[in-house]
Write an enzyme that holds these catalytic residues in place. Sequence first.
Site, short mmCIF file in Angstrom:
data_model
loop_
_atom_site.label_atom_id
_atom_site.label_comp_id
_atom_site.label_asym_id
_atom_site.label_seq_id
_atom_site.Cartn_x
_atom_site.Cartn_y
_atom_site.Cartn_z
N ARG A 292 -22.55 -8.97 46.35
CA ARG A 292 -21.17 -9.39 46.52
C ARG A 292 -20.69 -9.08 47.94
NH1 ARG A 292 -16.32 -6.80 42.81
NH2 ARG A 292 -16.85 -5.00 44.07
N PHE B 131 -12.49 -7.97 34.30
CA PHE B 131 -13.00 -6.65 34.65
C PHE B 131 -12.92 -5.77 33.41
CE2 PHE B 131 -12.93 -2.40 36.56
CZ PHE B 131 -14.06 -2.49 37.36
N ASP C 61 -3.79 -10.10 36.26
CA ASP C 61 -4.33 -8.98 37.03
C ASP C 61 -4.67 -9.53 38.42
OD1 ASP C 61 -5.96 -7.12 38.30
OD2 ASP C 61 -6.95 -6.49 36.44
N TYR D 269 -6.19 -0.51 46.70
CA TYR D 269 -7.23 0.09 47.56
C TYR D 269 -8.26 -0.95 48.00
CZ TYR D 269 -9.11 0.65 42.80
OH TYR D 269 -9.48 0.45 41.50
N LYS D 270 -8.08 -2.19 47.59
CA LYS D 270 -8.99 -3.25 48.01
C LYS D 270 -8.42 -3.93 49.26
CE LYS D 270 -10.53 -4.01 43.22
NZ LYS D 270 -11.94 -3.62 43.32
#
Lengths: 394, 394
Positions: free
Chosen positions: B353, B110, B181, B206-207
Site C-alpha cells: 500500500r 476497517f 468513516d 494521525y493519517k
Amino acid sequence: MLPRKDLFDIPEGVIYLDGNSLGAMPKAAQARASQVITQEWGKELIKAWNTADWMALPQKVGDRIAGLIGAPAGSVATGDTLSIKVYQAVAAALRMRPDRRVILSDNGNFPTDLYMAQGLIDTIDKGYELRTPAPEDVLAAISDDVAVVMLTQVDYRTGRMHDMQAITKAAQAAGAVMIWDLAHSAGAVPVDMTGSNAEFAVGCTYKYLNGGPGSPAFIYARPDIVNQIEPALAGWLGHDAPFAMELGYRPAMSTERLRVGTPPIVQLSLLDAALDAWEGVDMAELRAASIELSELFIKEVESRCPQLKLASPCDPETRGSQVSFAFDHGYAAMQALIDRGVIGDFRAPDIMRFGFTPLYLDKDDIIAAAEVIADVIGNDLWDDPKYQTKSRVT
Amino acid sequence: MLPRKDLFDIPEGVIYLDGNSLGAMPKAAQARASQVITQEWGKELIKAWNTADWMALPQKVGDRIAGLIGAPAGSVATGDTLSIKVYQAVAAALRMRPDRRVILSDNGNFPTDLYMAQGLIDTIDKGYELRTPAPEDVLAAISDDVAVVMLTQVDYRTGRMHDMQAITKAAQAAGAVMIWDLAHSAGAVPVDMTGSNAEFAVGCTYKYLNGGPGSPAFIYARPDIVNQIEPALAGWLGHDAPFAMELGYRPAMSTERLRVGTPPIVQLSLLDAALDAWEGVDMAELRAASIELSELFIKEVESRCPQLKLASPCDPETRGSQVSFAFDHGYAAMQALIDRGVIGDFRAPDIMRFGFTPLYLDKDDIIAAAEVIADVIGNDLWDDPKYQTKSRVT
C-alpha cells in the site's frame, strides 16, 4: 526518600496544592516528548511502532501502574479516558450478572462515573436502575439485587475514603461485582488491588501520577476473570490479532482485551517518563508523609482561620491525600490564594480543596501556604471584585 | 500552492508513501509540544485550563477539521479514538431508529468499525444484526429494516471509494441513518458533509492530517439532529455544565455532547499545530495533485514491474489518495523497500500500500520511488531472509 523535589519543575513562588487535579510537571517530561516527537515520529515515521516499540508502550505503562496499586504485571490496560474505562468496567460487570438490574454507587461519586453508568443502562434499556445513596449508607444498601457496586475510593470533594476491603467483601457476599475508581487513590494512598479481591478498578493518571493534561486512563481486571470479560468497547487493539484484520472480533486472552483504539503515544510517553519519579517509592512511606502534611495543614489553618470549616474527615486514616474546607466565599478566596501563589482549587458549592503530593511538597511548603491562607481569610483579601468572576475551570 | 515541503521534516533519503497510516511530522510540532509542556503545564499548572484556554481546544480543533470536511463550525467534536467515535455514532443512530434491528456495513470496512458495532449490539442484546455484504453490493442491500448504514468512504486496503452522495441518499430514502468513516478521506479527498446530508461522520487525525501517533479522533453530527442525540458515552465534558457537578447527566445543547472525558491536551495541541499546514489549502487543488501523483505512480510502476497487480481502482475518480498493488511476496518486498528509504506499508494477505500526500510529496518523489520499486521487484531483492520475519506492525 521523600520529597523528590529535584525531579519536578515547580515555578518559583508557587506552592502547588492541586496535584490532586493536575500533577506537576516532571523535569523529564520535555526531553521525553522531544524524543518521541522529533526522533521517533520525525525520523522513524511509521516504523516507530516497531523500532521505538510504541506497540508495547500501553502494556509497559500498565505494568508500571500495576506496581503502584498492588496489582500484578499484566493486569492493567491503559488508554482512553477514565470515563471510558468506567463504561468498560460497568458494561463488563453487568454482563457477568445477567439476572440482576441494579448498579449501586453513591451520591458523592464523581459525576462522570454516574453519567457513564446511566448512559450505558439507557443504551441497554432493559430496566436497569442506578442507585445513589449517601456514601455512609452504601454498605447497608448492598442487597442481593445489586449487580455491580461502583464506588470512588476517595471522595473528590472531601477526601473521605471508603473502606475498600469491607465494601468489596460485602458486595461479593451479596453476589455483586465490585468496581473501584482510583482517581484520587493511585499515587495518593496505598492500594492493594490483589488483597481487595475486587474484580475491576479504573483510574486516571494526570493527578498524583503526574502524566500531564489529559494523560491516558487505566483499567485493572482481576486476572482470574479477564478471559470471561466480553468487551462492550470491542476495539481492534483489544483483538487477539489486530493486524490479521479479521472481520470478526476475537478478544485478546489477557487484559489487552480492554484496550480499544490506537494509543495516544505522545501522552503515554509523557506518562511513562512521569512514572520514573515513582521508582522505588515506598507507598507506606508516601502515606506517612501525606498524613504528616495534611495533619500539619489542618492544624496550621484551623489555628489561624476559624472562618474555615473542615469538610474532610478528622481521622487521617479515613481521608485520602487532600483536605477540604468549606467557606461561603470559597470561590473568591481560592482566586485570591492562587493570585498569591498558593494553588488549590474550588468545587461547588463552597469547597476549597487542597491536595498533598509528598513527591514534591514538604512541611515548609505547608506552613508557608497556611500563612498566605491566614492573610487572605483574616484580612478579607478575597473581597475584591476581581476575584468574583467565575472562570470555567477552577 | 502544493506541495508545502518546507512545513515538514522528512528524513534525508526517505520517500514517505505512508502518510495514509501515520502522517509525517510538521516542523511546528516540537515547538508546540514544548510550549504546552514547559510553559502551559509547567508554569501555569492547573490554571492553564483557563489561561492557555485548554478548555476550548477540543472545539477549536473541531472547527478546523470541520473546515476540511465541508462541515460548519460547531459541528465537529474531537477526542478519544476513532473506535470510540464509531461506537458513539452507531449507538446514537440506533436510538434514532428504535424499531429497526439491522446495521449495514461492508466486508471491506476497517475491522474496528465492525468490532465496535458488534460490541455495541452484543451489549444491547436485543436481536440486532450486523450485515456485511461486499462493498459493491451495499447499495442493493439497503432495505427498509436497516437502522444504520455505516461505511468507510475510502477502503483502507485498496483505496476504492464509495459514492457518498448516492449511498447516503439511498440510505435515507429507506429510512436509515447514515454514518461515514472518513479515516482515509479527511485531508485526502474533498468531503462535503453538508452536501451529503449524512447524519454522522467520524474520522482520525494521525493519517493525512498529520496530528502525530495516536492523535485524537473526531465526530461530526448534522446540526439539525444534534440536540436529539442521546449519548451512550455520557461523559462529564459532554454535560451542559461540567463543573456544576450535578448528579444527573444533561447533555450540552451542541455537538459538545459528543465529548466524553478529559481531553488529551498535548496531543490535541500537536494536532492543532499540524492543522496550520492546512491553512489556505484548496481541497480541489489537493485532489488534483493527489490524482496526478497516483496516476504517475501507477504508470511508472506498471511499466517497470509486471509482477505487481494493481489492487486499486484504475479510475482515479473512484480511488482515494492511495494506490495498492497485490504481490505474493508483498510483505518481504515492502521490508526491502523500507530498507531502501521508500516507505509504504503492507496489509494482509498480499497488499503493498502506498499513500499520496500532496502536502509533502512531488512528482520527483514518485519517480524516484518507482525506480527503487523496480530495483527491488525486478532484481528479487526481497528474496533475502532478513525481509521474511514479520513484525507486529508493517
